[in-house]
Design a protein around this motif. Structure first.
Motif, PDB file in Angstrom:
ATOM      1  N   VAL A  33       0.859  -1.233  -0.013  1.00 26.46           N
ATOM      2  CA  VAL A  33      -0.058  -0.191  -0.093  1.00 26.46           C
ATOM      3  C   VAL A  33       0.894   1.100  -0.019  1.00 26.46           C
ATOM      4  CG1 VAL A  33      -1.667   1.124   1.137  1.00 26.46           C
ATOM      5  CG2 VAL A  33      -1.634  -1.382   1.378  1.00 26.46           C
ATOM      6  N   ASP A  34       0.770   1.930  -1.260  1.00 21.12           N
ATOM      7  CA  ASP A  34       1.469   3.183  -1.173  1.00 21.12           C
ATOM      8  C   ASP A  34       0.421   4.385  -0.753  1.00 21.12           C
ATOM      9  OD1 ASP A  34       3.658   1.945  -2.669  1.00 21.12           O
ATOM     10  OD2 ASP A  34       4.145   4.160  -3.355  1.00 21.12           O
ATOM     11  N   ILE A  35       0.590   5.006   0.348  1.00 24.17           N
ATOM     12  CA  ILE A  35      -0.195   5.976   0.933  1.00 24.17           C
ATOM     13  C   ILE A  35       0.480   7.420   0.515  1.00 24.17           C
ATOM     14  CG2 ILE A  35      -1.409   6.890   2.984  1.00 24.17           C
ATOM     15  CD1 ILE A  35      -1.111   4.153   4.195  1.00 24.17           C
ATOM     16  N   LYS A  36      -0.371   8.036  -0.322  1.00 25.99           N
ATOM     17  CA  LYS A  36       0.394   9.427  -0.551  1.00 25.99           C
ATOM     18  C   LYS A  36      -0.856  10.467  -0.190  1.00 25.99           C
ATOM     19  CE  LYS A  36       2.913   7.814  -4.422  1.00 25.99           C
ATOM     20  NZ  LYS A  36       3.138   8.108  -5.887  1.00 25.99           N
ATOM     21  N   PHE A  37      -0.556  11.272   0.747  1.00 26.69           N
ATOM     22  CA  PHE A  37      -1.350  12.512   1.289  1.00 26.69           C
ATOM     23  C   PHE A  37      -1.003  13.575   0.695  1.00 26.69           C
ATOM     24  CE2 PHE A  37      -0.880   9.636   5.007  1.00 26.69           C
ATOM     25  CZ  PHE A  37      -2.240   9.468   5.414  1.00 26.69           C
ATOM     26  N   TYR A  38      -2.377  14.169   0.031  1.00 28.59           N
ATOM     27  CA  TYR A  38      -2.015  15.382  -0.848  1.00 28.59           C
ATOM     28  C   TYR A  38      -2.881  16.607   0.132  1.00 28.59           C
ATOM     29  CZ  TYR A  38      -0.602  12.506  -4.403  1.00 28.59           C
ATOM     30  OH  TYR A  38      -0.186  11.488  -5.362  1.00 28.59           O
ATOM     31  N   GLU A  39      -3.436  16.335   1.256  1.00 30.33           N
ATOM     32  CA  GLU A  39      -4.000  17.268   2.029  1.00 30.33           C
ATOM     33  C   GLU A  39      -3.287  17.034   3.316  1.00 30.33           C
ATOM     34  OE1 GLU A  39      -7.950  18.414   1.624  1.00 30.33           O
ATOM     35  OE2 GLU A  39      -8.402  19.564   3.311  1.00 30.33           O
TER      36      GLU A  39
END
Lengths: 184, 184, 184
Positions: free
Chosen positions: A176-182
């Motif tokens: 799981v690649d978790i990318k937060f943008y906020e």
């Protein structure tokens, strides 16, 4: 078709599959990025000591120890899987993945997930909530990171799922690649 | 009450029902707007070829081919329904609606939805995730558009559901007005 | 350990438990804040008149009137509970809490929630949608407020759950502190 063309085609397909959202590929940079793995063993009637999940609902005629006949359509599975920093199931867990998925297609395997990561490590404390569809045969699948608690208070982002391994029908491992943008 | 008053009352009720959120009616303009339809046929034990959904959980005493006796309270339904641009079930599908709903009231019919639209057309590529309550007898019901992938990366908005048609208990058609107020 | 030290330790533990996200404790102020209670009575086979929820799925070997043997692991419960402004179940309801939770741990009790508050009072009209994990033995647990309708159009925030009371396994009362950090 010659071997060289096959190889070119193979890499083209890999490239084509490598992004679920090419139009947004380089536009935004994540404010936080985690890569984690979780490991699931579905209860099949005999593996009670190892099982981290169980089938709890099934369509008419199916049962709770054998995945349903039409590509598992109609099964709901509840899980509580260890999360690790690499793809080794024996690595020290940094948290638990808890929630459910349901299989929703008869002619291929797709699932719909609702779950959370509960992280408890020196690096991260808090929970992250996910919902979204998982068409398991696509190389990557993007689900929504809708919010969290603790270190992930009010965060939003995208989680890209990849099948790292599966062994039979009752064990799989997801990257799981978790990318937060906020980030808040 | 005379016929004229009845008509006035009728239009007043229509108007009163036509907005679930009058206080916000004209304040914000959507940055993206889609109107789509999806069509569901629930498996009832005999319609296996047509069914696009199935009851997979039921309360004590009920079964998986007949909707539960108290306004379906306690049923969970998994669905995978075709999405079309108009309300004709024979129109070319532009995607699939995949996920679940559950019936959660004994004295009327209300449902709680968690699902995704997987769109695959020349206009839109990507998924949209929805959660929220569906009190089916209200003219319009607003659920949450919590995010998506592809063309709907990080988007947020509101989806207004309307029952376009129902035929018996096992077939219905929903019109979905998706208004995004946060686009990326 | 003396009585005085015990008391100090007790208050220290209370303090330590009182915030699930200390790093964000004072940084942000909510733009809207509601405190509400909801009251649940699970159907146990005999309390049909009082029950506001029902077990609708269970793991292999369990049934729908007794919570499953390993800390309820594998149960899915559908609920429709009255919401009140204080912790008195006889107070006038201001709405209904509708949706589901599932129990997802074998060696302790944790649940995963997906539900909505449907509010209908002079103060608030509209729905609020929640998802997230509920480790029931922690003093406070933060779940996500992902959006809503009506007065809560496009809102986001955090809901802190506290167990206000439980009586046996089939009745509990939750206090919900809803803090919105994004209001529209």
């Amino acid at each position: 078709m010659g071997a060289r063309n096959s190889i070119v085609l193979f890499f083209f397909m890999l490239f084509a599959l490598s992004s679920a959202s090419p139009r947004h590929k380089n536009k935004y940079k994540p404010c936080k990025h985690l890569v984690l793995y979780f490991h699931e063993t579905v209860y099949n009637g005999t593996n009670v000591a190892d099982a981290t999940s169980a089938i709890v609902a099934a369509p008419q005629g199916a049962n709770l120890t054998i995945l349903a006949p039409q590509n598992y359509f109609g099964n709901i599975v509840i899980f509580n899987d260890p999360i690790t920093l690499d793809n080794n199931i024996h690595s020290k867990p940094v948290g638990r993945a808890q929630g459910f998925y349901l299989y929703d297609t008869k002619d291929t395997i797709t699932a719909w997930f609702g779950f959370s990561f509960i992280l408890n490590s020196t690096d991260y404390q808090g929970s992250i909530n996910f919902i979204g569809p998982n068409p398991v045969f696509e190389k990557t699948r993007d689900i929504s990171v809708v919010e969290g608690s603790g270190d992930f208070f009010m965060h939003r982002g995208v989680a890209t799922l990849r099948t790292d391994a599966f062994e039979g029908k009752y064990f799989f491992k997801l990257r799981v690649d978790i990318k937060f943008y906020e980030c808040w």
